[in-house]
Structures are given as C-alpha cells and as structure tokens.
Design a protein around this motif. Sequence first.
Motif, short mmCIF file in Angstrom:
data_model
loop_
_atom_site.label_atom_id
_atom_site.label_comp_id
_atom_site.label_asym_id
_atom_site.label_seq_id
_atom_site.Cartn_x
_atom_site.Cartn_y
_atom_site.Cartn_z
N LEU A 281 -24.75 14.08 8.26
CA LEU A 281 -25.44 12.85 8.41
C LEU A 281 -24.43 11.86 9.06
CD1 LEU A 281 -27.81 10.91 8.05
CD2 LEU A 281 -27.22 10.46 5.73
N LEU A 282 -23.36 11.71 8.54
CA LEU A 282 -22.44 10.76 9.28
C LEU A 282 -22.08 10.86 10.59
CD1 LEU A 282 -20.46 8.40 8.81
CD2 LEU A 282 -18.69 9.96 8.08
N MET A 284 -24.45 12.34 12.59
CA MET A 284 -25.51 11.95 13.47
C MET A 284 -25.50 10.58 13.50
SD MET A 284 -28.38 14.83 11.56
CE MET A 284 -29.47 14.19 12.98
N VAL A 285 -25.08 9.72 12.44
CA VAL A 285 -25.07 8.32 12.67
C VAL A 285 -24.05 7.75 13.72
CG1 VAL A 285 -24.09 6.09 11.42
CG2 VAL A 285 -25.64 7.82 10.08
N LYS A 286 -23.07 8.39 13.76
CA LYS A 286 -22.27 8.22 15.10
C LYS A 286 -22.73 8.55 16.49
CE LYS A 286 -17.96 8.77 11.97
NZ LYS A 286 -16.82 9.63 11.95
N THR A 287 -23.19 9.87 16.32
CA THR A 287 -23.97 10.27 17.63
C THR A 287 -25.07 9.15 18.02
OG1 THR A 287 -23.47 12.26 17.26
CG2 THR A 287 -25.06 12.11 18.95
N TYR A 288 -25.73 8.81 17.05
CA TYR A 288 -26.85 7.89 17.45
C TYR A 288 -26.46 6.45 17.67
CZ TYR A 288 -30.93 4.68 16.36
OH TYR A 288 -31.66 3.64 16.30
N PRO A 332 -32.58 -0.74 12.69
CA PRO A 332 -33.25 -0.41 11.20
C PRO A 332 -33.02 1.27 10.87
CG PRO A 332 -34.66 -1.90 12.59
CD PRO A 332 -33.58 -1.57 13.48
N ARG A 333 -33.10 1.84 12.21
CA ARG A 333 -33.01 3.44 11.85
C ARG A 333 -31.55 3.62 11.41
NH1 ARG A 333 -36.76 7.39 13.83
NH2 ARG A 333 -37.37 5.91 15.51
N SER A 334 -30.49 3.12 12.09
CA SER A 334 -29.36 3.45 11.84
C SER A 334 -28.71 2.94 10.56
CB SER A 334 -28.14 3.07 12.79
OG SER A 334 -28.06 1.87 13.22
N LEU A 335 -29.22 1.74 10.20
CA LEU A 335 -28.92 1.13 8.85
C LEU A 335 -29.46 1.83 7.67
CD1 LEU A 335 -27.40 -1.31 7.45
CD2 LEU A 335 -29.87 -2.60 7.74
N ARG A 336 -30.57 2.20 7.77
CA ARG A 336 -31.02 2.98 6.57
C ARG A 336 -30.64 4.33 6.28
NH1 ARG A 336 -37.37 2.91 8.64
NH2 ARG A 336 -37.12 4.96 9.90
N ALA A 337 -30.42 4.85 7.36
CA ALA A 337 -29.30 6.30 7.29
C ALA A 337 -27.87 5.98 6.57
CB ALA A 337 -29.41 6.93 8.79
N ALA A 338 -27.21 5.10 7.28
CA ALA A 338 -25.86 4.77 6.71
C ALA A 338 -25.91 4.39 5.41
CB ALA A 338 -25.31 3.75 7.83
N TYR A 339 -26.89 3.51 5.00
CA TYR A 339 -26.99 3.14 3.78
C TYR A 339 -27.10 4.62 2.68
CZ TYR A 339 -28.87 1.36 -0.92
OH TYR A 339 -29.14 0.93 -1.98
N ASP A 368 -34.93 11.60 9.90
CA ASP A 368 -35.30 10.40 10.87
C ASP A 368 -34.41 10.08 12.12
OD1 ASP A 368 -36.91 8.07 10.92
OD2 ASP A 368 -35.05 6.92 10.48
N LEU A 369 -33.26 10.49 12.03
CA LEU A 369 -32.13 10.12 13.12
C LEU A 369 -32.51 11.40 14.24
CD1 LEU A 369 -29.00 9.48 11.34
CD2 LEU A 369 -30.36 7.94 12.78
N SER A 370 -33.08 12.72 13.66
CA SER A 370 -33.28 13.85 14.77
C SER A 370 -34.21 13.39 15.89
CB SER A 370 -33.72 14.73 13.87
OG SER A 370 -34.72 14.84 13.52
N ASP A 371 -35.19 12.60 15.29
CA ASP A 371 -36.19 12.50 16.41
C ASP A 371 -35.73 11.71 17.82
OD1 ASP A 371 -38.72 12.23 17.65
OD2 ASP A 371 -39.15 10.26 16.80
N PRO A 372 -35.02 10.56 17.79
CA PRO A 372 -34.50 9.97 18.79
C PRO A 372 -33.46 10.52 19.30
CG PRO A 372 -33.88 8.60 16.77
CD PRO A 372 -34.97 9.45 16.41
N LEU A 373 -32.52 11.55 18.66
CA LEU A 373 -31.66 12.10 19.19
C LEU A 373 -31.93 13.46 19.94
CD1 LEU A 373 -28.98 11.89 16.36
CD2 LEU A 373 -28.71 10.86 18.42
#
Length: 384
Positions: A281-282, A284-288, A332-339, A368-373
């Motif tokens: 997940l981390l 993916m957050v960085k890649t996003y 919003p997408r990256s913030l909620r995933a990082a949280y 959630d992150l996989s969609d835009p990625l």
Amino acid sequence: MLFGLFLCVGLASGQAVVAQDDPATIGDPDAPNSVPYAFPMSGPFDAAGVDVRNTQEIADWFRSAHADATAEAFRHWDEEEEITAVCATCHSGAGFRDFHGLDGSEAGVVDGPIRPGGVVDCGTCHDARLADVTEVVFPSGLRHPVQGVEASCMTCHQGRTSGEDVAEAVADLDLDTPNPDLSFVNPHYATAAATWLGGYGGSGYHYEGMSYAGRFFHAPPVASCNSCHDPHTLEVAFEPCQTCHLADSPRAIRIARQSYDGSDDTSKGIHSDIEANAATLLDMVKTYAAEVAGAPIIHDGSRYPYFFADANGDGAIDQAANGPTAYEAWTPRSLRAAYNWKLVTADPGNFAHNPIYVLQLLYDSMADLSDPLGVDIDAMGVRR
C-alpha cells in the motif's frame, strides 16, 4: 526508584495512608486520597526498614516504557515547560488524573498547567477513583464502556483521530485533484485500542459500501488488555496463546488458511501478510503521488508530518529555510489511503489486536488506488 517506591509501596503495620493533595490529612488513614503515600506513624525511621510488599511490581514498572522519564514521549515539552493540554492526558500521570477529574478537577478537560517530566505513574492505573470512570470517548465519538484499569489503557491507546476526520476533510472534493488545503491526518501512535475495537470504534477510514469487522473478541480468557500484557512490564505472555495456537512466537500465529498478500504461503504468521500488504500500500501511495497527482512523495517515519515533498523526484526530501518541506499535494484518494496505512502501522500489535479489520483497511485502500493507477487488484493476488 524512590519516585515509584513512594507511589506504590504496600502498607505495612504501623503505617498510614497520606493524601497526596491535602497535607492536612497526614496521619488520617480514612482520609480520601488520589495517590497513596506510605509513612511510619512516628519517627525517626530507617527507610531501608520500611516493608515494601510489591517490590517486584515496582521494579517491573520502573524498567518499562511507561516509566522512562528520558523518553521523547515525556520530554518533548521541556523547552515549553508545560505539556500542551491535549497531549497531557496521556503523556503525564498528573495530566491523566486531571483529564478524568481524579484530582478533584472537572472531568473531560485538562485544566493544567501540567509540567513535563512526569510519566505514566502508578496513580495512572491504581487510583481508587478510576472505578468511577465508566466510559471512554473515542475520536469517532463512540462512548465505550470500561471497568477499572481499562479506562487507563483505552484513554491513551485510542489514537487522536478517526476515519470521520478524514471523511470530513475530503468531503465534496475531486478524488484525484491535488488540494493545497489538505494536510496529512495523523492517527497518532500505539493505537492498540482503536485497532481492537475495529469498525465498531470507527478508527479507520471506511470506504463507502464496504463492511468492516467490529471488535475483535478473540477468546474469553483473553478479553482485556491485561489478559495478554503484563500491566507492569508491558510484555506479552505467550504461554496462554499456546493453549490454542501451535507457534513459537506471537508473530508466527496464523488465523486463516488462505494467503492475503498474494504469496500463497500459509506457513507463516498472519503478521507477515499484514506487513506485506502494508508495504504494498505504501508503494502504491508513492506511485500514485508521482504518476497521478504529479507530485512525488517521500515517507520518513522518524519526523512529523512523516510525508514530505520531493518535487524533482531525486529521492531526497525538499528543504526550505525552516527545514524539510511537508507534502502539500494530497488528493482525497491519496490522503485516505495514507491515513489507513499509518493507522495500521502505528499499532505494532495489529496482527493480534484485530487482524481481519486491518487487512480489510489495507485491501480497500489498495483497491481504491488501483483504479487510477490502472492496476488489476485481482491479478495482484491480495485478498480482503
């Protein structure tokens, strides 16, 4: 050592309880007290001759993190010479008693001032008036019923924020548009109680349409914090686990016959699945951040606010005149995933406190992150 000794010594014959808060009660064993002291009824006396009946408990506490007066958790406010009220509840025994009104003040607020240097002392858990605290309010607004020392554990290991704080911050914003008004929402540290209560406690960001495991009841013999953790050393007693689990350590315990991290390796403990999915997940957050938000991000868990800018993508944190540059391109997408990632990793015992709940938070954040990625979450082999 004397500090711990005078806070918790067992009363011997010929000794009197002395109220900490009112010197006028000295010598009156029936006087109300918040933190008991023990003194001989008359002197002179030899300190070495005072009968201390709980020496081992004092020694265990003295060597624990709760008693480490040199730790950042208790020295952070030295320069200010006063602990911030919102922090004092858990970073000082005096602040804890103030917050719950055990010192005679109004409950629910720290009146202060609370000076730095105090620790989670004996009176934090052994104050007789703690029995009057019947519920603890969590950041989500949940009012959870407690008994006795549960109030101490759950007051200070619930975190500082909830998924509702994240939802409120990102409400009505475009999911993938960086917004400079957004900043990282930090769930804080050692969030064991928040993890344990799961979806019932509302600590994580819950994605719309998804259901989440509630409080992890485990088994009747291990239904409270003290069931597993020695209250003085804070260490985990592993022997009771072996009644039901065949493993050589808590981290080696597995609770499922399926793999959650895509490895298909079920010979390892569930801790490994959680750790692997958190790492994924981390990443993916960085890649996003780099590919979708167009603003690379660097995580540094050793300093607040943990996520920093790397505008040129060179792998080094951007520096300004006042120090490292905090990341300011949250969507919003990256913030909620990082949280959710921070909440899960802030509890090192997540695999024991509520493994199903934390796996759900990690999976939903990855999905959630996989969609835009443009990533096929099913092809990753991870499971919810």
